[in-house]
Write a protein that holds these residues in place. Sequence first.
Motif, PDB file in Angstrom:
ATOM      1  N   HIS A 158       0.819  -1.219   0.000  1.00 51.90           N
ATOM      2  CA  HIS A 158       0.000   0.000   0.000  1.00 51.90           C
ATOM      3  C   HIS A 158       0.851   1.266   0.000  1.00 51.90           C
ATOM      4  CE1 HIS A 158      -4.201  -1.054   0.071  1.00 51.90           C
ATOM      5  NE2 HIS A 158      -3.882  -2.112   0.802  1.00 51.90           N
ATOM      6  N   LEU A 188       2.373   1.720  -3.430  1.00 51.22           N
ATOM      7  CA  LEU A 188       1.388   2.280  -4.365  1.00 51.22           C
ATOM      8  C   LEU A 188       1.164   3.766  -4.116  1.00 51.22           C
ATOM      9  CD1 LEU A 188      -1.283  -0.582  -4.405  1.00 51.22           C
ATOM     10  CD2 LEU A 188       0.259   0.070  -6.274  1.00 51.22           C
ATOM     11  N   ALA A 189       1.094   4.134  -2.847  1.00 48.56           N
ATOM     12  CA  ALA A 189       0.873   5.546  -2.517  1.00 48.56           C
ATOM     13  C   ALA A 189       2.047   6.409  -2.953  1.00 48.56           C
ATOM     14  CB  ALA A 189       0.635   5.704  -1.014  1.00 48.56           C
ATOM     15  N   ALA A 247       4.186   5.702  -5.341  1.00 51.45           N
ATOM     16  CA  ALA A 247       4.207   5.729  -6.808  1.00 51.45           C
ATOM     17  C   ALA A 247       3.127   6.654  -7.366  1.00 51.45           C
ATOM     18  CB  ALA A 247       4.039   4.313  -7.364  1.00 51.45           C
ATOM     19  N   ALA A 248       2.000   6.645  -6.728  1.00 53.68           N
ATOM     20  CA  ALA A 248       0.883   7.448  -7.232  1.00 53.68           C
ATOM     21  C   ALA A 248       1.065   8.936  -6.953  1.00 53.68           C
ATOM     22  CB  ALA A 248      -0.419   6.960  -6.612  1.00 53.68           C
ATOM     23  N   SER A 301       0.374  12.355  -5.849  1.00 56.36           N
ATOM     24  CA  SER A 301      -0.860  13.067  -5.525  1.00 56.36           C
ATOM     25  C   SER A 301      -2.040  12.656  -6.399  1.00 56.36           C
ATOM     26  CB  SER A 301      -0.625  14.573  -5.651  1.00 56.36           C
ATOM     27  OG  SER A 301      -0.240  14.873  -6.970  1.00 56.36           O
ATOM     28  N   VAL A 302      -1.870  11.650  -7.244  1.00 51.82           N
ATOM     29  CA  VAL A 302      -2.947  11.219  -8.132  1.00 51.82           C
ATOM     30  C   VAL A 302      -4.162  10.723  -7.348  1.00 51.82           C
ATOM     31  CG1 VAL A 302      -3.590   9.560  -9.921  1.00 51.82           C
ATOM     32  CG2 VAL A 302      -1.382  10.720 -10.022  1.00 51.82           C
ATOM     33  N   LEU A 303      -3.926  10.041  -6.215  1.00 49.37           N
ATOM     34  CA  LEU A 303      -5.038   9.508  -5.433  1.00 49.37           C
ATOM     35  C   LEU A 303      -5.957  10.605  -4.892  1.00 49.37           C
ATOM     36  CD1 LEU A 303      -3.294   6.651  -3.425  1.00 49.37           C
ATOM     37  CD2 LEU A 303      -4.863   6.431  -5.353  1.00 49.37           C
ATOM     38  N   THR A 304      -5.422  11.793  -4.731  1.00 48.08           N
ATOM     39  CA  THR A 304      -6.264  12.873  -4.206  1.00 48.08           C
ATOM     40  C   THR A 304      -7.281  13.353  -5.226  1.00 48.08           C
ATOM     41  OG1 THR A 304      -4.681  14.569  -4.893  1.00 48.08           O
ATOM     42  CG2 THR A 304      -4.423  13.661  -2.666  1.00 48.08           C
ATOM     43  N   GLN A 337      -3.404   6.012   3.132  1.00 48.70           N
ATOM     44  CA  GLN A 337      -2.784   5.801   1.825  1.00 48.70           C
ATOM     45  C   GLN A 337      -2.803   7.111   1.028  1.00 48.70           C
ATOM     46  OE1 GLN A 337      -4.595   3.016  -0.948  1.00 48.70           O
ATOM     47  NE2 GLN A 337      -2.570   2.274  -1.526  1.00 48.70           N
ATOM     48  N   ILE A 338      -3.928   7.792   1.069  1.00 49.76           N
ATOM     49  CA  ILE A 338      -4.029   9.087   0.383  1.00 49.76           C
ATOM     50  C   ILE A 338      -3.094  10.106   1.039  1.00 49.76           C
ATOM     51  CG2 ILE A 338      -5.594  11.002  -0.135  1.00 49.76           C
ATOM     52  CD1 ILE A 338      -7.835   8.844  -0.338  1.00 49.76           C
ATOM     53  N   ALA A 367       0.418   9.490  -0.046  1.00 48.66           N
ATOM     54  CA  ALA A 367       0.632  10.021  -1.396  1.00 48.66           C
ATOM     55  C   ALA A 367       0.829  11.532  -1.347  1.00 48.66           C
ATOM     56  CB  ALA A 367      -0.551   9.663  -2.289  1.00 48.66           C
TER      57      ALA A 367
END
Length: 193
Positions: A50, A53-54, A56-57, A59-62, A124-125, A128
């Motif tokens: 997790h 992934l955070a 790698a992502a 700020s995309v998750l936001t 997780q967010i 990120a």
Amino acid sequence: MFSITVAAVVFGVVFLAELPDKTALAGLMLGTRYRASYVFVGVAAAFAIHVGLAIAAGSVLTLLPHRLLEAIVGALFLGGAAVLLLKKDDGEEEVRKPADQSFWKVSGAGFMLILVAEFGDLTQIMTANLAARYDDPLSVGVGAVLALWAVAGLGILGGRTLMRYVPLRLITKIAALVMLALGAFSLYEAIAA
């Protein structure tokens, strides 16, 4: 370059955010039924994924719609509370150990539970966001992983200790009520946002 300061800040933020979350409840429930070290291995591996992934992502998750995310989380909490509250009570106070206590079964159960339950979670967010803010993926990753592992460990060990003093039926009812409150709050946030 690794920054102890960034890792410490991330650890503190993620630890405090995750402590009252469903992870501690899940760890507590798994810790009452299975060997703690086996549960921890599975949970720790899921958290490492997790955080990866955070990071790698970034700020995309936001960008996920806040209302939709809150509604889904709220529904999942309410469903979990319903399962716990409606579960048949066989009157036994003692925990029945599942037949298969093998390392792979137990750690796999912990891994899958956390992998599914924590996807898109607040921490997780938040991880990120912290990775995007500090632009230091290693420090943020180490701080976040250590915080999540600490909360999981407290939940798992707390579950085993708690079982010595409190009946499983009461622990289950309290966990269900906490999940019910979290579900109602998440749905309120989805509607009020």
